[in-house]
Design a protein around this motif. Structure first.
Motif, PDB file in Angstrom:
ATOM      1  N   PRO A 147       2.631 -23.706   2.044  1.00 26.26           N
ATOM      2  CA  PRO A 147       2.596 -24.652   3.159  1.00 26.26           C
ATOM      3  C   PRO A 147       2.766 -23.898   4.478  1.00 26.26           C
ATOM      4  O   PRO A 147       3.759 -23.213   4.692  1.00 26.26           O
ATOM      5  CB  PRO A 147       3.796 -25.566   2.908  1.00 26.26           C
ATOM      6  N   LEU A 148       1.781 -24.004   5.335  1.00 22.67           N
ATOM      7  CA  LEU A 148       1.837 -23.365   6.648  1.00 22.67           C
ATOM      8  C   LEU A 148       1.836 -24.437   7.719  1.00 22.67           C
ATOM      9  O   LEU A 148       1.126 -25.436   7.599  1.00 22.67           O
ATOM     10  CB  LEU A 148       0.628 -22.440   6.851  1.00 22.67           C
ATOM     11  N   THR A 149       2.621 -24.233   8.734  1.00 18.71           N
ATOM     12  CA  THR A 149       2.601 -25.127   9.886  1.00 18.71           C
ATOM     13  C   THR A 149       2.384 -24.286  11.135  1.00 18.71           C
ATOM     14  O   THR A 149       2.809 -23.128  11.193  1.00 18.71           O
ATOM     15  CB  THR A 149       3.908 -25.935  10.023  1.00 18.71           C
ATOM     16  N   TYR A 150       1.705 -24.875  12.102  1.00 15.38           N
ATOM     17  CA  TYR A 150       1.427 -24.146  13.330  1.00 15.38           C
ATOM     18  C   TYR A 150       1.219 -25.116  14.483  1.00 15.38           C
ATOM     19  O   TYR A 150       0.935 -26.295  14.278  1.00 15.38           O
ATOM     20  CB  TYR A 150       0.208 -23.234  13.169  1.00 15.38           C
ATOM     21  N   ILE A 151       1.363 -24.597  15.678  1.00 15.69           N
ATOM     22  CA  ILE A 151       1.143 -25.359  16.905  1.00 15.69           C
ATOM     23  C   ILE A 151       0.150 -24.576  17.745  1.00 15.69           C
ATOM     24  O   ILE A 151       0.287 -23.362  17.897  1.00 15.69           O
ATOM     25  CB  ILE A 151       2.458 -25.560  17.690  1.00 15.69           C
ATOM     26  N   CYS A 155      -1.989 -28.476  22.184  1.00 16.65           N
ATOM     27  CA  CYS A 155      -1.357 -29.713  21.724  1.00 16.65           C
ATOM     28  C   CYS A 155       0.154 -29.533  21.595  1.00 16.65           C
ATOM     29  O   CYS A 155       0.661 -28.428  21.557  1.00 16.65           O
ATOM     30  CB  CYS A 155      -1.945 -30.158  20.396  1.00 16.65           C
ATOM     31  N   ASN A 156       0.831 -30.646  21.509  1.00 16.61           N
ATOM     32  CA  ASN A 156       2.289 -30.618  21.391  1.00 16.61           C
ATOM     33  C   ASN A 156       2.774 -31.062  20.019  1.00 16.61           C
ATOM     34  O   ASN A 156       3.929 -31.407  19.866  1.00 16.61           O
ATOM     35  CB  ASN A 156       2.915 -31.523  22.457  1.00 16.61           C
TER      36      ASN A 156
END
Length: 169
Positions: A147-151, A155-156
């Motif tokens: 599971p990867l999360t990124y910003i 976007c916020n």
């Protein structure tokens, strides 16, 4: 800070080819004792934190509540927890499939991220800190659902991506 130090110690042990999975079939009492060592508990806690971050605190909490309600007076298996999480995610994520790649394999992945212009590619491989020739096994078949999360800068909010192949974009 103390827990983070424990995680790094567990990762050091898990990066050796002599490590063991968090969960495995056992045939003897000695194997049961080996399975319930500090390493297994620390890695297990780390994996639950990873899952909580990916699902969000609210979704994870709801899955835990279902699990505790459904199994309050009995014994359980790890699949019971993953089934409760699957119930709360309504089929949007196969939590059991994701988590089995983490608990049934020893070690952990090294994820390499490469950015070329607006394109980002990611690749995974098994991380080995120190190769022990007497305990060496091929790591070509190792694959995690990561599971990867990124910003992004435009976007916020957090994007989520599941790397379930050797490489992806």
């Amino acid at each position: 800070e103390d827990f983070l130090n424990l995680i790094f110690k567990a990762m050091m042990k898990d990066s050796l080819n002599s490590s063991h999975p968090v969960s495995s079939a056992v045939q003897s009492s000695e194997q049961i004792e080996e399975m319930f060592d500090a390493f297994s508990y620390i890695k297990g806690a780390s994996l639950l934190l990873m899952l909580k971050h990916y699902l969000t605190k609210e979704v994870f909490q709801a899955g835990i509540e279902i699990y505790l309600h459904d199994h309050s007076c009995g014994s359980t298996q790890s699949d019971d927890l993953w089934d409760s999480m699957n119930e709360i995610t309504n089929g949007t994520l196969d939590v059991k499939k994701v988590m089995k790649t983490w608990i049934l394999q020893k070690g952990f992945p090294l994820v390499t991220v490469v950015r070329k212009g607006r394109t980002v590619s990611v690749q995974q491989e098994k991380f080995l800190y120190h190769l022990e020739p007497e305990n060496w096994t091929s790591d070509a078949s190792y694959l995690w659902d990561i599971p990867l999360t990124y910003i992004t800068s435009s976007c916020n909010f957090t994007h989520a991506y599941l790397l379930d192949q050797k490489s992806g974009m």
